[in-house]
Motif scaffolding. Structure first.
Motif, PDB file in Angstrom:
ATOM      1  N   HIS A 186      81.421 117.973  46.931  1.00 15.18           N
ATOM      2  CA  HIS A 186      80.163 117.718  46.098  1.00 15.18           C
ATOM      3  C   HIS A 186      79.572 116.993  47.021  1.00 15.18           C
ATOM      4  CE1 HIS A 186      81.288 118.844  41.366  1.00 15.18           C
ATOM      5  NE2 HIS A 186      82.131 117.693  41.684  1.00 15.18           N
ATOM      6  N   PHE A 288      75.995 115.538  41.108  1.00 15.71           N
ATOM      7  CA  PHE A 288      76.398 116.467  40.519  1.00 15.71           C
ATOM      8  C   PHE A 288      77.221 116.418  39.818  1.00 15.71           C
ATOM      9  CE2 PHE A 288      78.653 113.321  42.956  1.00 15.71           C
ATOM     10  CZ  PHE A 288      79.827 112.685  42.734  1.00 15.71           C
ATOM     11  N   ASP A 314      75.961 121.601  41.768  1.00 15.15           N
ATOM     12  CA  ASP A 314      75.358 119.816  42.425  1.00 15.15           C
ATOM     13  C   ASP A 314      73.904 120.346  43.239  1.00 15.15           C
ATOM     14  OD1 ASP A 314      77.013 118.170  44.903  1.00 15.15           O
ATOM     15  OD2 ASP A 314      78.277 119.818  44.350  1.00 15.15           O
TER      16      ASP A 314
END
Length: 800
Positions: A186, A288, A314
């Protein structure tokens, strides 16, 4: 007198008869066979009594039961993939004897196991997933936890990317239940920050090997990280909810039928609020989420089907305010005239990015016989990256004299990336035990890989001025793009691989694994053969010597390919040769406590490297050709202790990493992963009454980087920055102290936990890069780009 004689004779006769009957009486020998690391039962393990036609097989619970007459017997216990053990048992009555077996890959140190159990085996600290979480700093992340292990260094508490023994972060193989994933992070758009996409609550076991891994693992140069997801609870429904300053985390599990189970977890971040509280990059808005889980169905005790899935997304926005500099005024000399001037600048930047990762993995595990195991898997992985950015930077200088001089500069940069990676992989693996001391492991795989990248990155500077050409005006446009644009890569190719391992227990103290793998990548017509060898020799029950050697190849990723057209002139595989020697000593202490010391020395020789440049944000740009070679020489020292309510370890690493660019005559230079000293100290305390604590110290002497040198040109009467020797200096040392305190308690009958975590407790100023700038008067200065300051986090979890 005769009466006494007959009585004595009768007593002796009775005793003798009872003794004879006792020798011929049957007694029961029973117990459990378990994995020494996790304590989990080993179903269908073989138990044999040597020299007798007696034996048995454990059931699903790992339980065995054999009827034998009294006497002394030599038992042999064996299981596929585990070291066979023998033991002398004296039977004088019903006897219970449990056996704990060690996986051969642990004996050979082909993996280090960090599992959901709290036991310790060899030099490995096996951790519960909650213990792994407590070492993560702020956000629960398995990548952050392993950064404290020997051979790994990062120097960034907010990055999930890690380097192993002098290798780049992209030299690490990351698997989820043996399915490969690419860039599983992420917050990828943020400079030097990232978080792993894997949910800690679902992880059963973390297998990590820092080098010298066996032939089953391929296509990477440095290390293997294999995450095994666990099955859901087959007996009852339960779950857990965690709420912290950075994220929300929920997990649920339970039975589906009497033969099936599920476990599902979901996470959602709100880390952007923490960044605004601590006044860090207020313009950045990283957000995210991820949803993942596992479904398991057992057709029989011998046949299991498991389906795992991961979906991660994300959304990143960076929209800083327009920065205006000036107007400023002063006096300046132009063309031998001292004139009044006014100057002003404007800077505006906007970034947006979206990332998605999807994985579906289907595994079928079948035990054909007690000595024959087969596993088939099919996986689909998809990665989508969309990035957009624009930069506008202008500068204006005007004199206020009769002769009007002016100089205007307009910088424009536009960036757009659309990237899709898709893979479909099919694997089939077997484990065949030919006899109690010889296992053959083999497997084949087919991987279809599709890269589709559309990159546009254009940077231009327009200069309009009359200072050099007065009274005429000069109007020029310069192309300052760092990469060719546009770049289109559209490749659809495949990889074939096969391996075989021969695991032989030559004696009770000597075990070897001799194997090899073959890999073929169609896009560069490259076939590689990788022999591998590892051995372990026990000097005594607490001391082990280990050695490993092998060839390791890594095919080019999409950013390293010279062409998207399949040809043998395309970028070829990089190669590393590993040489490893290790020593381990376990010192038993009182009350089942222990101290373990391990020392590893290693040498890693690189050939056919693809050279790269690393920018200040941590991104790596590749030359796309095999134009370098290099080596890494190093040693890791690891000492762990478990004593009553305390456990912890100290890990120290020393290394020297060098690279040589073959297209120049400069010679070798430090790789940017060159960090001479790395130190980690981890302490875990159980204070009682539900209180526990974790204390972590991390030190790194600093990575290599390329400096710039300030130079003054008298003819031009101005300063400039010139690039110095490649990676000729090292960044300042990295220092960090973290602490975590947690309390277990009952809330309305539910098991609950409250914790406080503080990262960078002493608020060290850690530098990860430098920017080279100019003051208003044109004088040069170097600006330090620092990592985040002290970050506190408070959270609470409830089990139901």
């Amino acid at each position: 007198m005769k009466t006494c004689y007959y009585k004595s004779f009768f007593v002796l006769y009775t005793l003798l008869l009872n003794f004879i009957n006792a020798q011929n009486s049957e007694f029961n020998l029973s117990g459990y066979v378990k994995d020494v690391t996790s304590g989990k039962p080993l179903a269908f393990a073989n138990i044999s009594i040597l020299g007798k036609s007696l034996g048995g097989v454990t059931d699903e619970r790992g339980y065995y039961s054999i009827d034998v007459i009294s006497g002394e017997y030599k038992l042999m216990v064996s299981y596929i993939g585990y070291k066979t053990v023998t033991a002398l048992i004296n039977i004088t009555g019903d006897t219970t004897e449990d056996f704990f077996l060690t996986a051969t890959e642990i004996v050979l140190q082909e993996i280090s196991v960090y599992s959901e159990q709290g036991n310790e085996i060899n030099n490995n600290i096996t951790l519960e997933n909650k213990a792994i979480e407590e070492m993560s700093s702020i956000f629960p992340d398995v990548f952050r936890s392993i950064q404290l292990l020997p051979g790994i260094n990062v120097n960034n508490e907010f990055s999930a990317k890690f380097n192993v023994r002098g290798g780049n972060y992209d030299e690490n193989l990351v698997l989820v239940n043996n399915a490969q994933v690419y860039e599983p992070f992420h917050v990828k758009e943020a400079d030097n920050a990232s978080i792993g996409i894997f949910n800690m609550d679902l992880i059963k076991k973390v297998n990590f090997v820092a080098g010298g891994f066996s032939a089953r693992y391929g296509d990477r140069l440095s290390s293997v990280l294999n995450l095994e997801y666990r099955e859901g609870n087959r007996n009852k429904y339960e779950g857990e909810i965690t709420l912290s300053l950075t994220n929300f985390d929920g997990m649920a599990e339970g039975p589906l039928t009497d033969k099936g189970s599920f476990i599902i977890g979901a996470r959602k971040s709100y880390i952007e609020y923490v960044m605004s509280i601590v006044d860090i990059e207020e313009s950045a808005d990283p957000s995210f989420y991820d949803v993942q889980g596992s479904f398991t169905y057992r057709f029989s005790p011998l046949n299991k089907l498991q389906v795992n899935f991961i979906h991660a997304g994300d959304d990143f926005v960076n929209d800083p305010k327009l920065e205006i500099g000036g107007p400023f005024s002063g006096r300046i000399e132009i063309n031998n005239e001292v004139l009044d001037f006014s100057q002003q600048s404007e800077w505006d930047n906007y970034e947006r990015a979206e990332y998605f990762s999807n994985l579906i993995d289907i595994n079928n595990t079948t035990l054909i016989t007690n000595n024959f195991f087969i596993k088939n898997s099919l996986s689909y992985y998809e990665q989508i990256d969309r990035e957009f950015g624009e930069l506008r930077d202008s500068y204006n200088l005007t004199t206020t004299s009769i002769n009007k001089y002016f100089s205007n500069s307009f910088l424009t940069e536009d960036y757009k990336l659309d990237l899709t990676i898709k893979t479909i992989e099919a694997k089939s693996e077997i484990d065949l035990r030919l006899n109690p001391f010889y296992d053959i492991k083999a497997g084949i795989s087919y991987l279809n890989v599709n890269y589709d990248q559309d990159l546009f990155n254009e940077r231009t500077r327009r200069i309009v001025q009359n200072i050099d050409t007065y009274p005429d005006t000069l109007d020029i446009t310069l192309d300052e793009s760092e990469v060719e644009s546009p770049q289109k890569i559209k490749a659809d190719s495949y990889k074939l691989a096969g391996y075989v391992e021969n695991v032989v227990q030559l004696s009770n103290v000597f075990t070897i694994n001799a194997g090899a793998r073959i890999d073929y990548f169609d896009i560069n017509k490259d076939m590689t053969v990788s022999p591998r060898f590892s051995a372990a020799y026990s000097l005594d029950e607490n001391t082990t010597l280990r050695a490993a050697w092998g060839f390791y190849y890594q095919s080019p990723i999409y950013r390293q390919l010279k062409s998207s057209v399949a040809a043998d002139t395309n970028t070829q595989s990089q190669k590393a040769t590993h040489y490893i020697l290790g020593f381990e000593r376990k010192v038993p202490l009182e009350n089942n406590n222990s101290l373990t010391i391990k020392i590893d020395g290693y040498y890693k020789k690189y050939d056919d490297l693809i050279s790269s440049e690393r920018d200040f944000g941590g991104d790596v740009n590749y030359s796309r050709i095999n134009d370098s070679e290099g080596y890494v020489l190093g040693a890791d020292l690891y000492a762990s202790i478990r004593y009553d309510n305390f456990n912890g370890w100290i890990s120290y690493g020393w290394l020297r990493a060098r690279e040589d660019y073959l297209l120049d005559a400069v010679g070798e230079f430090p790789r940017y992963t060159d960090q001479r000293h790395t130190l980690s100290i981890v302490s875990n305390f159980d204070f009682g009454l539900g209180w526990s604590g974790n204390f972590r110290i991390v030190y790194g002497s600093g990575y290599a980087y390329t400096p710039f040198i300030a130079q003054f040109d008298p003819a031009e009467n101005r300063w400039s920055w010139a690039e110095g020797g490649k990676n000729s200096e090292h960044l300042p040392s990295y220092k960090r102290v973290d602490i975590r305190v947690s309390k277990q308690f009952s809330l309305f009958g539910f098991s609950s936990r409250l914790y406080l975590d503080v990262s960078n407790l002493l608020d060290f100023d850690n530098v990860y890069a430098f920017l080279y700038r100019f003051n208003r008067d044109g004088s040069p200065f170097r600006e330090s780009i620092e990592l985040w300051p002290i970050i506190p986090s408070l959270g609470m979890s409830i089990k139901f």
